[in-house]
Design a protein around this motif. Structure first.
Motif, PDB file in Angstrom:
ATOM      1  N   LEU A   1      -9.646  -5.485 -10.415  1.00 51.84           N
ATOM      2  CA  LEU A   1     -10.066  -4.535 -10.177  1.00 51.84           C
ATOM      3  C   LEU A   1     -11.546  -4.618  -9.076  1.00 51.84           C
TER       4      LEU A   1
ATOM      5  N   LYS B   1       0.638  -1.467  -0.040  1.00 54.17           N
ATOM      6  CA  LYS B   1       0.217  -0.196   0.145  1.00 54.17           C
ATOM      7  C   LYS B   1       0.646   1.004  -0.190  1.00 54.17           C
TER       8      LYS B   1
ATOM      9  N   ARG C   1      -5.617   3.483  -8.246  1.00 52.54           N
ATOM     10  CA  ARG C   1      -6.155   2.049  -8.936  1.00 52.54           C
ATOM     11  C   ARG C   1      -6.464   2.608 -10.635  1.00 52.54           C
ATOM     12  N   THR C   2      -7.081   3.012 -10.963  1.00 48.29           N
ATOM     13  CA  THR C   2      -7.105   2.972 -12.861  1.00 48.29           C
ATOM     14  C   THR C   2      -5.899   3.204 -13.477  1.00 48.29           C
TER      15      THR C   2
ATOM     16  N   ILE D   1      -6.516  -3.905  -5.476  1.00 51.49           N
ATOM     17  CA  ILE D   1      -6.160  -4.389  -6.528  1.00 51.49           C
ATOM     18  C   ILE D   1      -5.633  -5.508  -6.689  1.00 51.49           C
TER      19      ILE D   1
ATOM     20  N   THR E   1      -1.164   3.740  -4.834  1.00 53.84           N
ATOM     21  CA  THR E   1      -2.240   1.867  -5.265  1.00 53.84           C
ATOM     22  C   THR E   1      -4.051   2.253  -5.029  1.00 53.84           C
ATOM     23  N   SER E   2      -3.643   3.476  -4.598  1.00 47.90           N
ATOM     24  CA  SER E   2      -4.991   4.013  -4.387  1.00 47.90           C
ATOM     25  C   SER E   2      -5.415   4.960  -5.537  1.00 47.90           C
TER      26      SER E   2
ATOM     27  N   TRP F   1      -2.911  -2.683  -2.076  1.00 47.17           N
ATOM     28  CA  TRP F   1      -2.742  -4.088  -3.647  1.00 47.17           C
ATOM     29  C   TRP F   1      -2.260  -5.854  -3.136  1.00 47.17           C
TER      30      TRP F   1
ATOM     31  N   ASN G   1      -7.704  -0.077  -0.670  1.00 51.57           N
ATOM     32  CA  ASN G   1      -6.529   0.546  -1.251  1.00 51.57           C
ATOM     33  C   ASN G   1      -5.705   0.095  -1.653  1.00 51.57           C
TER      34      ASN G   1
END
Length: 313
Positions: free
Chosen positions: A94, A6, A126-127, A99, A123-124, A23, A21
């Protein structure tokens, strides 16, 4: 193995528990770890382990709770005792708060993210993180393609020293690598095109720009794979031509030697027949043998000279 990361205060940190948030990086997960991810993140079990099947096709799938993106990434393997390239699936899931990436091996595509060496990575976001992974994937493809072309150049350099079976085998392996890459890149390109029209993933302006860069890099990788494959085919044809030419040269040399060696064989055969020596040239001379040998050598020398002038010897 499951690792959780993270971004906290701009730095990537490793966590012990799954949080919002974060990963989740699953590398060759065990059945228990797959079940844990499935239950904790409310993801279908088959989707979690989809990338563990090396024949799984690249695609995008959408459910009410998450989006699955499956792409092919480069990987090294030992083939016929030599290092070679292949492709393996990587799934990016997702969900609403995390993620998840699942792969059968610890790939260089993700390693620099875990090491915190990638700039503008959070990591927050995400897209954007997904597009960074896809961009990293295409970059790895390009590097691998350059390595393949360098290996081809090394094999061509050895042509001056002669052709060997191992060189032909290595060329075949390189051609197999390019086939794997070209196929995977084309399928990945379909996934990327779908992402541009996929309305169920939230896009921002900077995210869309990054996705466009990924698509451009992927198209470049496809073109490079096709170009290198054409060059490799030319190299294979060059090998075949050199082998054929060398064989022709050997056959011409052997034929010329056979012609020259036939001259003394014919002469000695005539003189060795059981006939009356009367009338045979030099049969009555004490120097007859030497004269016959001299004539034979001169005839052979003249024949060799004529063959040499005609390029047959």
């Amino acid at each position: 193995m499951i690792e959780i990361f993270k971004t906290i205060d701009g730095n990537i940190q490793k966590l012990d528990e799954i949080t919002t948030n974060s990963w989740i990086c699953a590398t060759h997960p065990t059945p228990e770890e797959i079940l844990h991810i499935s239950e904790r993140c409310d993801i279908d079990l088959n989707d979690v382990k989809a990338s563990l099947d090396i024949e799984e096709a690249s695609r995008i799938e959408r459910t009410d709770n998450y989006t699955l993106i499956l792409v092919d990434i480069p990987s090294r393997e030992i083939r016929n005792g030599n290092d070679a390239y292949t492709t393996i699936p990587l799934s990016i899931i997702l969900s609403k708060d995390v993620i998840i990436t699942v792969c059968t091996e610890d790939s260089i595509v993700l390693s620099h993210f875990k090491a915190g060496k990638h700039k503008d990575f959070n990591t927050s976001k995400r897209t954007r993180f997904i597009y960074h992974i896809l961009y990293s994937n295409t970059s790895v493809y390009l590097n691998c393609l350059r390595n393949i072309d360098k290996s081809r150049e090394d094999i061509e350099a050895r042509l001056h020293k002669g052709t060997k079976n191992i060189d032909l085998i290595e060329l075949h392996e390189l051609e197999s690598d390019l086939v794997y890459f070209a196929t995977s890149l084309r399928v990945n390109g379909v996934v990327l095109d779908k992402l541009t029209r996929y309305g169920k993933i939230e896009h921002y302006a900077e995210d869309q720009e990054l996705l466009s860069d990924v698509i451009i890099e992927n198209k470049q990788a496809i073109e490079m794979a096709n170009i290198y494959r054409d060059i490799l085919n030319g190299t294979r044809e060059l090998f075949a031509s050199i082998i054929d030419n060398s064989l022709n040269q050997v056959m011409k040399g052997l034929t010329s030697i056979t012609i020259i060696m036939a001259i003394p064989t014919i002469i000695s055969g005539i003189y060795g027949m059981n006939v009356n020596t009367d009338g045979m040239p030099f049969s009555d001379s004490s120097f007859g043998f030497a004269m016959i040998c001299t004539i034979t050598l001169v005839t052979c020398a003249i024949s060799a000279f004529v063959l040499k002038k005609k390029g047959l010897f």
